[in-house]
Scaffold this motif. Structure first.
Motif, mmCIF file in Angstrom:
data_model
loop_
_atom_site.group_PDB
_atom_site.id
_atom_site.type_symbol
_atom_site.label_atom_id
_atom_site.label_comp_id
_atom_site.label_asym_id
_atom_site.label_seq_id
_atom_site.Cartn_x
_atom_site.Cartn_y
_atom_site.Cartn_z
ATOM 1 N N VAL A 14 -31.993 22.921 3.073
ATOM 2 C CA VAL A 14 -30.607 22.687 2.639
ATOM 3 C C VAL A 14 -29.627 23.273 3.641
ATOM 4 O O VAL A 14 -28.623 22.634 4.021
ATOM 5 N N LEU A 15 -29.924 24.482 4.104
ATOM 6 C CA LEU A 15 -29.026 25.131 5.073
ATOM 7 C C LEU A 15 -28.998 24.375 6.393
ATOM 8 O O LEU A 15 -27.910 24.155 6.969
ATOM 9 N N ALA A 16 -30.157 23.942 6.868
ATOM 10 C CA ALA A 16 -30.211 23.198 8.128
ATOM 11 C C ALA A 16 -29.490 21.859 8.015
ATOM 12 O O ALA A 16 -28.749 21.449 8.922
ATOM 13 N N GLY A 17 -29.699 21.164 6.896
ATOM 14 C CA GLY A 17 -29.005 19.889 6.695
ATOM 15 C C GLY A 17 -27.501 20.064 6.657
ATOM 16 O O GLY A 17 -26.743 19.259 7.221
ATOM 17 N N THR A 18 -27.043 21.134 6.006
ATOM 18 C CA THR A 18 -25.597 21.405 5.937
ATOM 19 C C THR A 18 -25.034 21.656 7.332
ATOM 20 O O THR A 18 -23.956 21.147 7.683
ATOM 21 N N LEU A 19 -25.741 22.449 8.126
ATOM 22 C CA LEU A 19 -25.277 22.737 9.490
ATOM 23 C C LEU A 19 -25.225 21.467 10.339
ATOM 24 O O LEU A 19 -24.292 21.263 11.121
ATOM 25 N N LEU A 20 -26.242 20.599 10.189
ATOM 26 C CA LEU A 20 -26.293 19.371 10.977
ATOM 27 C C LEU A 20 -25.124 18.445 10.607
ATOM 28 O O LEU A 20 -24.430 17.900 11.481
ATOM 29 N N ILE A 21 -24.898 18.264 9.309
ATOM 30 C CA ILE A 21 -23.803 17.405 8.853
ATOM 31 C C ILE A 21 -22.455 17.976 9.293
ATOM 32 O O ILE A 21 -21.562 17.254 9.750
ATOM 33 N N SER A 22 -22.314 19.290 9.190
ATOM 34 C CA SER A 22 -21.055 19.928 9.566
ATOM 35 C C SER A 22 -20.801 19.820 11.062
ATOM 36 O O SER A 22 -19.647 19.669 11.491
ATOM 37 N N ALA A 23 -21.851 19.881 11.859
ATOM 38 C CA ALA A 23 -21.680 19.734 13.307
ATOM 39 C C ALA A 23 -21.183 18.340 13.652
ATOM 40 O O ALA A 23 -20.279 18.166 14.485
ATOM 41 N N GLY A 24 -21.784 17.311 13.011
ATOM 42 C CA GLY A 24 -21.306 15.953 13.242
ATOM 43 C C GLY A 24 -19.875 15.766 12.776
ATOM 44 O O GLY A 24 -19.056 15.119 13.445
ATOM 45 N N ALA A 25 -19.536 16.362 11.626
ATOM 46 C CA ALA A 25 -18.161 16.267 11.117
ATOM 47 C C ALA A 25 -17.198 16.995 12.046
ATOM 48 O O ALA A 25 -16.064 16.547 12.260
ATOM 49 N N GLY A 26 -17.643 18.113 12.608
ATOM 50 C CA GLY A 26 -16.789 18.852 13.536
ATOM 51 C C GLY A 26 -16.460 18.034 14.770
ATOM 52 O O GLY A 26 -15.322 18.053 15.256
ATOM 53 N N TYR A 27 -17.459 17.312 15.285
ATOM 54 C CA TYR A 27 -17.193 16.451 16.440
ATOM 55 C C TYR A 27 -16.225 15.328 16.074
ATOM 56 O O TYR A 27 -15.278 15.026 16.821
ATOM 57 N N ALA A 28 -16.432 14.720 14.905
ATOM 58 C CA ALA A 28 -15.547 13.631 14.483
ATOM 59 C C ALA A 28 -14.114 14.113 14.270
ATOM 60 O O ALA A 28 -13.149 13.382 14.525
ATOM 61 N N SER A 29 -13.961 15.358 13.825
ATOM 62 C CA SER A 29 -12.619 15.883 13.544
ATOM 63 C C SER A 29 -11.784 16.033 14.808
ATOM 64 O O SER A 29 -10.548 16.104 14.730
ATOM 65 N N THR A 30 -12.439 16.084 15.974
ATOM 66 C CA THR A 30 -11.674 16.176 17.225
ATOM 67 C C THR A 30 -10.932 14.884 17.528
ATOM 68 O O THR A 30 -10.071 14.864 18.421
#
Length: 821
Positions: free
Chosen positions: A461-477
């Motif tokens: 769960v923690l790894a999946g959250t980090l992966l999704i958040s990393a992709g969202a962080g890139y999109a937010s730029t």
């Protein structure tokens, strides 16, 4: 309650306050009622400020002083209202009759300074192809003063090649006397022919008072400069609107309204409509959630009564302290209703649970007050901190939004802890539940199952959250930082449609001003300096988004051409200081309004007026930067000449560059303050740290949603993040507080998590659904920014609910202290 079990610290204080409230419920309710009556009586005095200018205006005192100085030298360019007449052929006799009658009628309307239209413009006799039609005015007095004669003589003497016969040369060019194209009350066929000839002879009319395709005519209404109060401006606009829209129209003719005064009065109407729509719909949404969540009448009625009184206190308080409603804080009453409902829901839910354990009403209420008083205070403070963090913004409207919003949330807490327990002590008891129903409720079972499933694979769960958040962080730029005037309205709104026509067919509605000032009298009579200003104007006219540019040399060269009969040429009109001085004196004597908006009489200051399309604050700000550099380069040798930039377009665009900085600053301040508060109230810095990720991660997801939907980041959307980080932690606080209670009973970490989720999960879900449904009512708003606000809050709150029930338990399972309390 025995001394051994007497709560310590804050819980003891809240227990004592709870006993007082429960022991004197009627006194408490009477005090709340009297306060509500006082605030209700103040609401009629609540003011409305419709101006969107401050939405992105930075708190820059020097900029504000510059605009004040400009207004002292020149008239305002923000007080022009447009009546737009559309027809297949606007030069028909019946259409011109309509325009002429409307122009004469509007000239007598209250607060109207002047009215300009194609039939009332001053026109030369005999007509000249090049006479200025820039700032069309009234017919001048044909008698010439001695100063006028002296100016004419100086002009003739300054250009002997243009006037070889001296003053006699002027006779061959005509007197230059001006008169309206239509002089009588009715428009005759001869008048129609004269107007058609004028349009053909003066191409500069096209795009000014008549569109190039001949389908639109403008009636330009200029209001008095002293209309500084919005209620006075609104009264003036309504007066003109009634006269314009009440006239009988010829076949295939349509009349609409435009201009900044219309935009602002339209915003006032929309704000009022929003208050009539949002508050009732928000209460209805809350009612729906409560009815579906509770089967006990007080549990439905009390939260609604609490938030309704809170909204009343907020609006009354704003009226008392002179804080007006505007395009941003318009949502605060509904927002406070939505957020304030949570505390009532949690309080009543805990009371029902305590009553199941002990049938003594007062003891159940005291225990509820003892447990929920600090917890609700903590959630209120975190939400208020999220709002108050906007005080670090450089945008005044954001600062005031944050301050008023924080005060509103604190009011909601005060009303809740006074009204709810006092009323519960007098109302019917909650229904008893069987143990099976308590343990196996559908919602509780689903929540527990989700939690236990996550706890079986915490690292995944923690790894999946980090992966999704990393992709969202890139999109937010990819989020665009921008704002535009028409962002306030849907594309079908009449104001949006008329403004689009004014931009495509005419000169738009957004003014930008360059004011150049020197301490030397007569400084701008120098031909070289005026030529430099003209070159700046020509450069600006070629830039993207610029619809029209007016510079002081324009009326000077046009009147020179009219008097000399020579071809229109700026250099020819600016050959000597004597010639320029003579032209200035002639214009100020015969037609001062042609030049006074562009040059002061002492020639110490000039203004370049630029009309911009609604290209957005970002593009406007970039254009202003390039323009300032161009001015600095062109006028570098004139050290005494100072530049000030103003106008609605500039004021609305400045501060945009601060939005991202303000956003990161407010979110950082909110996160740090909330962490410090949690660490203090929970007494465990580790737990406080574990509460931060579930609240920050949904903000990253929201930024990614903005990028995907193409929603720009500006002042109205930036507040989402400070607000959300304060709201998001509320569910986590209730979960962590319950987790601490279970650990204090000696439970293991994993069991404490399950029991905390089962105990607080239902209230967390109900309050989150109330937030989501409540904010969804804002989709009914008349403002596009409010609709976007609703969309982003719904996304953020959904993410926070998932993070609280899934990510928060995982973090507690992996990193919470194993030592038993």
């Amino acid at each position: 309650m025995t001394p051994e079990t007497l709560p310590r610290g804050p819980a003891r204080v809240f227990a004592r306050i709870g006993r007082l409230v429960i022991h004197y419920p009627r006194t408490v309710l009477l005090a709340v009622l009297l306060a509500s009556l006082g605030f209700a009586l103040a609401i009629p005095n609540l003011q409305i400020d419709p101006s969107p200018r401050a939405l992105l205006a930075s708190a820059d005192p020097e900029r504000e002083l510059a605009e004040v100085r400009s207004r002292a030298l020149f008239d305002s360019t923000d007080n022009i209202m447009i009546v737009l007449v559309e027809a297949p052929d606007v030069l028909r006799q019946d259409v011109l009759t309509l325009v002429h009658g409307l122009s004469n009628d509007l000239a007598s309307a209250p607060a109207v300074k002047r009215v300009d239209s194609l039939t009332t413009i001053p026109w030369p006799k005999p007509a000249s192809d090049e006479l200025s039609l820039d700032d069309l005015g009234d017919t001048p007095d044909p008698g010439a003063s001695s100063d006028m004669l002296g100016a004419v003589a100086d002009l003739v003497a300054s250009a002997p090649d243009a006037f070889p016969d001296g003053l006699a040369s002027l006779a061959s060019q005509g007197s230059g006397e001006l008169a309206p194209l239509v002089s009588g009350a009715d428009v005759t066929e001869q008048d129609v022919q004269r107007v058609r000839e004028a349009v053909e002879r003066a191409p500069q009319l096209k795009g000014r008072l008549i569109s190039a395709d001949g389908r639109y005519l403008l009636v330009v209404v200029t209001f008095e400069d002293n209309l500084t109060k919005h209620k006075d401006l609104q009264a003036a606009v309504e007066g003109v609107s009634k006269r314009a829209l009440a006239r009988t129209l010829p076949d295939s003719v349509h009349v609409s309204l435009g201009g900044l005064p219309v935009v602002r009065t339209r915003l006032v109407d929309q704000i009022r409509k929003d208050q009539r729509i949002l508050i009732p719909c928000t209460l209805l949404a809350c009612l729906l959630v409560l009815v579906l969540s509770f089967r006990w009448v007080p549990a439905v009625a009390l939260p609604l009564l609490t938030v309704a009184i809170t909204a009343l206190w907020l609006l009354g308080g704003m009226a008392v302290w002179g804080e007006p409603l505007n395009v941003l804080n318009n949502i605060l009453p509904a927002l406070v209703i939505i957020i304030g409902l949570n505390e009532s829901v949690h309080f009543i839910g805990r009371y029902a649970e305590e009553y199941q354990r002990d049938s003594d009403r007062k003891q159940a209420l005291v225990r509820t007050f003892r447990a929920m008083g600090p917890a609700c205070l903590m959630t209120t403070l975190t939400s208020a901190i999220g709002m108050a963090a906007l005080l670090v913004s450089r945008t005044e409207m954001l600062q005031r939004f944050g301050l008023v919003g924080a005060c509103g949330l604190l009011l909601a807490y005060v009303v809740t802890i006074l009204l709810v327990p006092a009323a519960l002590s007098l109302l019917s008891l909650p229904p008893r539940q069987t143990q099976r129903r308590q343990d196996r409720g559908t919602l509780a079972a689903i929540i527990a199952r989700v939690c236990t499933t996550a706890l079986r694979s915490p690292w995944w769960v923690l790894a999946g959250t980090l992966l999704i958040s990393a992709g969202a962080g890139y999109a937010s730029t990819k989020v665009v930082v921008d704002s535009a005037l028409l962002d306030q309205f849907p594309k079908t709104d009449p104001v949006y449609v008329s403004t689009q026509v004014l931009e495509k067919k005419f000169e738009g509605v957004r003014p930008l001003e360059l004011v150049l000032t020197s301490p030397k009298a007569g400084r701008f009579l120098e031909p070289a300096l005026l030529a430099k200003v003209s070159s700046i104007a020509k450069w600006a006219a070629a830039q993207r988004g610029v619809l029209r540019v007016y510079a002081p040399a324009e009326p000077l060269s046009q009147v020179w051409s009219a008097l000399s009969g020579r071809k229109l040429d700026t250099n020819d009109a600016l050959r000597s200081s004597t010639q320029v001085d003579a032209l200035v004196r002639i214009l100020y004597e015969r037609q001062p309004r042609l030049l006074s908006p562009l040059m002061t009489r002492d020639a110490k200051s000039v203004r370049v007026r630029i009309r911009l399309a609604d290209i957005g604050s970002k593009a406007t700000g970039q254009f202003v930067e390039r323009l300032e550099k161009k001015v600095a380069s062109a006028l570098g040798a004139y050290k005494d000449v100072k530049l000030e930039v103003g106008g609605d377009a500039q004021v609305s665009s400045r501060g945009l560059e601060a939005v991202v900085t303000d956003l990161s600053g407010s979110v950082t301040v909110a996160a740090l303050l909330i962490f410090a508060l949690l660490a203090t109230l929970l007494g465990d810095p580790r737990l406080a740290a574990l509460a931060v990720p579930p609240n920050l991660v949904p903000q990253v997801w929201t930024m990614a949603w903005m990028a995907m939907r193409g929603i720009p980041l500006n002042a109205s959307t930036a507040i989402i993040f400070s607000l959300s980080i304060g709201l998001a932690v509320d569910g986590g606080i209730h979960l962590l507080s319950r987790f601490q209670e279970e650990r204090a009973r000696g439970m293991l970490v994993s069991l404490s998590i399950i029991r905390a989720v089962r105990g607080a999960g239902r209230s967390i879900v109900v309050s989150s659904l109330a937030l989501i449904l409540g904010f969804s009512t804002m989709f009914l708003s008349n403002f596009v920014p409010v609709q976007r606000f609703a969309e982003l809050v719904v996304v953020s709150m959904t993410g926070c609910l998932v993070a609280t029930l899934v990510l928060q338990p995982v973090l507690l399972h992996l990193f919470a202290a194993r030592k038993r309390a």
